[in-house]
Design an enzyme around this catalytic site. Structure first.
Site, PDB file in Angstrom:
ATOM      1  N   ASP A 208       0.673  -1.227   0.204  1.00  0.00           N
ATOM      2  CA  ASP A 208       0.001   0.003  -0.101  1.00  0.00           C
ATOM      3  C   ASP A 208       1.094   1.439   0.120  1.00  0.00           C
ATOM      4  OD1 ASP A 208      -2.678   1.186   0.766  1.00  0.00           O
ATOM      5  OD2 ASP A 208      -1.374   2.050   2.418  1.00  0.00           O
ATOM      6  N   GLU A 250       1.238  -0.540  -5.123  1.00  0.00           N
ATOM      7  CA  GLU A 250       0.427   0.716  -5.336  1.00  0.00           C
ATOM      8  C   GLU A 250       1.057   1.863  -5.388  1.00  0.00           C
ATOM      9  OE1 GLU A 250      -3.259   2.994  -3.629  1.00  0.00           O
ATOM     10  OE2 GLU A 250      -1.668   2.614  -2.333  1.00  0.00           O
TER      11      GLU A 250
HETATM   12  C1  GLC Z   1      -4.161   3.384  -0.233  1.00  0.00           C
HETATM   13  C2  GLC Z   1      -5.554   2.923   0.043  1.00  0.00           C
HETATM   14  C3  GLC Z   1      -6.507   3.632   0.389  1.00  0.00           C
HETATM   15  C4  GLC Z   1      -6.075   4.396   1.952  1.00  0.00           C
HETATM   16  C5  GLC Z   1      -4.588   4.829   1.458  1.00  0.00           C
HETATM   17  C6  GLC Z   1      -3.894   5.231   2.873  1.00  0.00           C
HETATM   18  O1  GLC Z   1      -4.241   4.336  -1.279  1.00  0.00           O
HETATM   19  O2  GLC Z   1      -6.086   2.335  -1.351  1.00  0.00           O
HETATM   20  O3  GLC Z   1      -7.816   3.356   0.469  1.00  0.00           O
HETATM   21  O4  GLC Z   1      -6.871   5.406   2.461  1.00  0.00           O
HETATM   22  O5  GLC Z   1      -3.633   3.989   1.007  1.00  0.00           O
HETATM   23  O6  GLC Z   1      -3.660   4.051   3.742  1.00  0.00           O
END
Ligand code: GLC
Ligand code: CA
Length: 554
Positions: A208, A250
Site C-alpha cells: 500500500d 500501489e
Molecule cells: C491506499 C488505499 C486507500 C487508503 C490509503 C492510505 O491508497 O488504497 O484506501 O486510504 O492507501 O492508507
C-alpha cells in the site's frame, strides 16, 4: 492455442484473474451486521464458479477503522469483528483447496496513531529509539514540496502532537503517522510482519502507498532512490522462500515512475504494479469516443522485465483518481462522469463502474472486454460482476463499500442482523437496489451481467496470450475504433473495440497475417480469410471482437 496453467508455475500471477474483496462487505457469517471470514469462507463456491483465481483482501487487522483498516493498530492479528486467526487459517486452507490464491495488504508506509509503536514514540524522549519509529520535526515547514493527497480532509502533511511536543509526518490522514524508514529497526519489524503472514501461507502482498516511504529535503518525497532500496530489501527477503510471494505495488504515479517499482535488471522489486496511468484514460477514451488516450498512454509506458506484470483495473475501493491527468482532462472527466458534486472526493470520483457509465450494459461490457484483453492481469472489484451501484451520501469512500447483494431478501442476503445494525446500509434505490440487482436473480437469468462476466473470464482463461503476450496497436483511419494484436509464442489474437455509441466501420491493414483466418472467439465463427486488401469490419455500438488468427497448416 495455449491454455493458462493452474499448477505451481512461479509466474502464476501472469495468468491470474484477481478479485478484490473487503471482508467486512462480502458476507456476515455470525449475524452481527459485519462481514467476516466465516462469511467469506461460505462464499468460496461462488468465487470459484465466477472463475477468478486469486483473492485480494482489503485490510482485516485490528484497527480503529478511521481509514477502513488502512490504519493498522496490530499487524499480527485479525480485527475481532472479522473473526479470529483460526477463522483466517480455515478460510485460507479452504481457498487453497479450491486452487484460489490469497493476497493480503501490507500497509507499510504508516500505522494508526493507536499502534503501540506510536503510543510509545510520542511519550518517549526526543532522540530515543522509541521516538525514532516515526518522522518528527520541530516545525511544520519541512518538505513543503510534498503534495497533500487527501485534500478534502487534511491541510498539511504535519500534525502537532501535544504529548511529544513535536510535529509528526503523515502523507494520508493525520491519524496515520508515517513510519520512519530511515530507521533500520522499522524495516526489520516489517520484515517480521511479512514472515508472520507468509508462515500462515498467504500468496502475496499488496504494498500500500509504497512511493512515500522515505522523505528527503528539497524533493517531493515520492519515488526516491532510498524508497526503492527499501523495496529491494523486502524483495530480497521474500526471495529466500522456496516459493516467493507476489509483491504488488500501489504507486499512483506517471508511467515512468510506476515502471520503477518493478526494479532493475530482471526485476528486483515488485512482481506487479497497478497500471494507474491507463485506468482513467480508458474512461477518457470512452467519453471522447477516441482511442488516442489509451494508445498514447500505452505507448508511453516503458517495457517491463519478463517476469513482471501489470495489474489492470477499472474500479477499486478508492475514488477513480484523476491526480495523474492534466487539468483540462480532469475538468471534462468531472463533467462526463460526475455532474453531481457529491460524487467527487479529493482529486477523483467516488463511484462504482455501473453508475459511472450510466448503467449501460454495452458500456460495462466494452470496458470489461478492454480490462480482459489489454496486457496485464485483470482485477475485478467485488459487486461489479453484478453491476452494483453506490451510495454517494455515505462519507469518504464508503459509498462503494456497501454490503454485497446476494439476494432480494432482507439485508440483501448479506446478514441476518437487524437492518439498523449493519456496518453500512445496503443499496436500496430503484435502479441498483438489492431487489433489482443481486446474485441470486442473476444466477437464474442467462442474460445477466453475472453470466456474461463468468463467460468472459472463462474465455480469457482459454488463451494464455492475454496474460503473457505482447501488444501491437493498429491505426486504422476511424479513430473511434481501438485495434490491437496480442501475440505469444506464435499465437495471435486480434482485438477490435468500438468506443462509440453508434455503429462503426473499420478497414484494417492485416497484410502481415495474409492467409490467416480470423475466428471470432465467443461463437467460434470463422470470418473470411485475410488477403492483401484492407480487411473490412463493422461493429455495433460499443461492440468488440476477439479474433484468433488461425494460420493455414502446412
Ligand atoms: C491506499 C488505499 C486507500 C487508503 C490509503 C492510505 O491508497 O488504497 O484506501 O486510504 O492507501 O492508507
Ligand atoms: Ca459478522
Amino acid at each position: 492455442m495455449r491454455r493458462t496453467g493452474t499448477s505451481v508455475d512461479p509466474l502464476w500471477y501472469k495468468d491470474a484473474v484477481i478479485y478484490e474483496v473487503p471482508v467486512k462487505s462480502f458476507c456476515d457469517g455470525n449475524g452481527d451486521g459485519i462481514g467476516d471470514f466465516e462469511g467469506l469462507h461460505s462464499k468460496l463456491d461462488y468465487l470459484q464458479s465466477l472463475g477468478v483465481t486469486c483473492l485480494w483482501l482489503l485490510p482485516f487487522f485490528p484497527s480503529p477503522l478511521r481509514d477502513d483498516g488502512y490504519d493498522i493498530a496490530d499487524y499480527f492479528s485479525i480485527h475481532p469483528s472479522y473473526g479470529t486467526l483460526e477463522d483466517f487459517k480455515q478460510f485460507l486452507d479452504a481457498a487453497h483447496a479450491r486452487g484460489l490464491r490469497v493476497i493480503v495488504e501490507l500497509v507499510l508506509n504508516h500505522t494508526s496513531d493507536q499502534h503501540p509503536w506510536f503510543q510509545r514514540a510520542r511519550s518517549a524522549p526526543a532522540g530515543s529509539p522509541e521516538r525514532d519509529f516515526y518522522v518528527w520535526n520541530d516545525t511544520d515547514q519541512r518538505h513543503k514540496e510534498a503534495r497533500i493527497i487527501f485534500v478534502d480532509s487534511e491541510r498539511s502533511n504535519w500534525t502537532w502532537d501535544d504529548e511529544a511536543k513535536a510535529f509528526y509526518w503523515h502523507r494520508f490522514f493525520h491519524h496515520q503517522p508515517d513510519l520512519n524508514f530511515d530507521n533500520p529497526v522499522v524495516v526489520t519489524e516489517l520484515l517480521t510482519v511479512l514472515d508472520f503472514w507468509l508462515d500462515l501461507g498467504v500468496d502475496g502482498f499488496r504494498l500500500d502507498a509504497v512511493p512515500y516511504l522515505i522523505e528527503r529535503d528539497g524533493t517531493n518525497c515520492e519515488n526516491l532512490p532510498e524508497t526503492h532500496a527499501i523495496i529491494k530489501t523486502v524483495r530480497a527477503h521474500v526471495n529466500k522462500r522456496p516459493s516467493p510471494p507476489l509483491l504488488l505495488a500501489e504507486a499512483n504515479q506517471p508511467p515512468a515512475d510506476v515502471r520503477a517499482y518493478f526494479g532493475d535488471g530482471d526485476g528486483d522489486e515488485c512482481h506487479m504494479a497497478y497500471h494507474f496511468p491507463v485506468m482513467p484514460r480508458i474512461f477518457m477514451s470512452l467519453h471522447l469516443e477516441d482511442r488516442e488516450p489509451i494508445v498514447d498512454v500505452m505507448e508511453r509506458t516503458p517495457g517491463i522485465p519478463e517476469n513482471c506484470q501489470w495489474a489492470m483495473f477499472l474500479r477499486n475501493h478508492d475514488e477513480l483518481t484523476l491526480e495523474m491527468v492534466t487539468e483540462d482532462e480532469r475538468d471534462y472527466m468531472y463533467l462526463a462522469y460526475s455532474m453531481d458534486p457529491q460524487g467527487r472526493i479529493n482529486v477523483g470520483i467516488r463511484r462504482r463502474l455501473a453508475p459511472l457509465v450510466g448503467n449501460s450494459r454495452p458500456r460495462i461490457e466494452l470496458l470489461n472486454a478492454l480490462l480482459f484483453s489489454l496486457p496485464g492481469t485483470p482485477i475485478l472489484y467485488y459487486g461489479d460482476e453484478i453491476g452494483m451501484g453506490d451510495n454517494l451520501y455515505l462519507g469518504d469512500r464508503n459509498g462503494v463499500r456497501t454490503p454485497m447483494q446476494w439476494t432480494g431478501d432482507r439485508n440483501a442476503g448479506f446478514s441476518k442482523a437487524d437492518p439498523a445494525g449493519l456496518y453500512s446500509p445496503v443499496i436500496n434505490d430503484p435502479v441498483y437496489g438489492f431487489p433489482a440487482v443481486n446474485v441470486e436473480s442473476q444466477e437464474s437469468d442467462n442474460a445477466s451481467l453475472l453470466h456474461w462476466t463468468r463467460n468472459m473470464i472463462r474465455l480469457r482463461q482459454h488463451f494464455k496470450v492475454f496474460g503473457r503476450g505482447s501488444i501491437d496497436f493498429l491505426r486504422p483511419a476511424n479513430t473511434k475504433v481501438l485495434v490491437f494484436t496480442r501475440s505469444f509464442e506464435g499465437d495471435t489474437l486480434l482485438c477490435v473495440a468500438n468506443l462509440s455509441r453508434t455503429a462503426q466501420p473499420v478497414e484494417l491493414d492485416l497484410r502481415a497475417y495474409a492467409g490467416a483466418t480470423p475466428v471470432e472467439t465467443l461463437g467460434y465463427t470463422e470470418f473470411p480469410p485475410i488477403g492483401e486488401l484492407p480487411y473490412f469490419l463493422t461493429l455495433g455500438p460499443y461492440g468488440f471482437y476477439w479474433f484468433e488468427l488461425q494460420r493455414p497448416h502446412g
